[in-house]
Scaffold this motif. Structure first.
Motif, mmCIF file in Angstrom:
data_model
loop_
_atom_site.group_PDB
_atom_site.id
_atom_site.type_symbol
_atom_site.label_atom_id
_atom_site.label_comp_id
_atom_site.label_asym_id
_atom_site.label_seq_id
_atom_site.Cartn_x
_atom_site.Cartn_y
_atom_site.Cartn_z
ATOM 1 N N THR A 20 0.858 -1.180 0.000
ATOM 2 C CA THR A 20 0.000 0.000 0.000
ATOM 3 C C THR A 20 0.894 1.230 0.000
ATOM 4 N N VAL A 21 0.636 2.157 -0.936
ATOM 5 C CA VAL A 21 1.472 3.352 -1.054
ATOM 6 C C VAL A 21 0.622 4.617 -0.966
ATOM 7 N N THR A 22 1.249 5.686 -0.461
ATOM 8 C CA THR A 22 0.599 6.992 -0.364
ATOM 9 C C THR A 22 1.545 8.121 -0.755
ATOM 10 N N PRO A 41 -0.328 -6.902 -5.809
ATOM 11 C CA PRO A 41 -0.525 -5.619 -6.483
ATOM 12 C C PRO A 41 0.001 -4.447 -5.658
ATOM 13 N N VAL A 42 0.028 -3.275 -6.300
ATOM 14 C CA VAL A 42 0.356 -2.032 -5.618
ATOM 15 C C VAL A 42 -0.965 -1.288 -5.447
ATOM 16 N N VAL A 43 -1.315 -0.974 -4.216
ATOM 17 C CA VAL A 43 -2.601 -0.346 -3.908
ATOM 18 C C VAL A 43 -2.354 1.071 -3.400
ATOM 19 N N VAL A 44 -2.965 2.047 -4.055
ATOM 20 C CA VAL A 44 -2.874 3.444 -3.642
ATOM 21 C C VAL A 44 -4.083 3.742 -2.758
ATOM 22 N N THR A 45 -3.812 4.243 -1.557
ATOM 23 C CA THR A 45 -4.885 4.519 -0.608
ATOM 24 C C THR A 45 -4.746 5.922 -0.035
ATOM 25 N N ASP A 46 -5.671 6.788 -0.361
ATOM 26 C CA ASP A 46 -5.787 8.141 0.206
ATOM 27 C C ASP A 46 -4.471 8.903 0.341
ATOM 28 N N PRO A 47 -3.791 9.195 -0.782
ATOM 29 C CA PRO A 47 -2.555 9.973 -0.680
ATOM 30 C C PRO A 47 -2.841 11.390 -0.170
ATOM 31 N N GLU A 48 -1.881 11.947 0.548
ATOM 32 C CA GLU A 48 -1.996 13.325 1.061
ATOM 33 C C GLU A 48 -1.617 14.346 0.000
ATOM 34 N N ASP A 49 -0.709 13.965 -0.922
ATOM 35 C CA ASP A 49 -0.231 14.857 -1.979
ATOM 36 C C ASP A 49 -0.113 14.065 -3.278
ATOM 37 N N LEU A 66 -0.161 -5.154 -11.191
ATOM 38 C CA LEU A 66 -1.422 -4.443 -11.069
ATOM 39 C C LEU A 66 -1.222 -3.276 -10.121
ATOM 40 N N ILE A 67 -1.586 -2.068 -10.581
ATOM 41 C CA ILE A 67 -1.576 -0.887 -9.723
ATOM 42 C C ILE A 67 -3.007 -0.377 -9.696
ATOM 43 N N VAL A 68 -3.558 -0.226 -8.501
ATOM 44 C CA VAL A 68 -4.952 0.178 -8.356
ATOM 45 C C VAL A 68 -5.083 1.254 -7.279
#
Length: 123
Positions: A20-22, A41-49, A66-68
């Motif tokens: 999980t990345v932000t 996979p790479v999961v994007v969750t609520d990035p600040e910027d 997979l990037i989601v």
């Protein structure tokens, strides 16, 4: 129909390999510098910027990534920068809404886009 042991092992491998990345991140492809760890996979969750996910060359022909973006309450953009893509030496696209994704396949020399639901195909 019940899941087989092989299917269960595949699900466990996906869950254990998920990251999980932000913020800015370079995907691990299983090279020695990655300690042979592979992100999928790479999961994007609520990035600040706004930030960038860099996709280096794959390790093995047929490798998929997979990037989601699972959620984006702050309306930020994750730019996906693919080092070697079929559309050119370096391709980019972006995810900026929940449920957007890109699925890539390593051909042995470049990433090929198999499916996507995002701003645009990698170009």
């Amino acid at each position: 129909m019940a899941a087989t042991n092989g299917q269960f092992q595949n699900l466990q491998a996906l869950e254990q390999g998920k990251i999980t990345v932000t913020a800015d991140y370079t995907v691990r492809m299983g090279h020695t510098s990655d300690s042979f760890h592979v992100d999928n996979p790479v999961v994007v969750t609520d990035p600040e910027d706004d930030f960038t996910i860099t996709v280096p060359d794959g390790r093995s022909t047929g490798q998929q990534l997979l990037i989601v973006m699972s959620s984006n309450t702050n309306s930020k953009t994750a730019t996906i920068s693919v080092t070697h893509h079929e559309g050119g030496d370096e391709g980019t696209t972006s995810l900026d809404a929940a449920d957007e994704y890109i699925l890539l396949l390593w051909s042995g020399s470049e990433w090929v886009t198999l499916a996507y639901s995002c701003a645009a195909d990698v170009s």
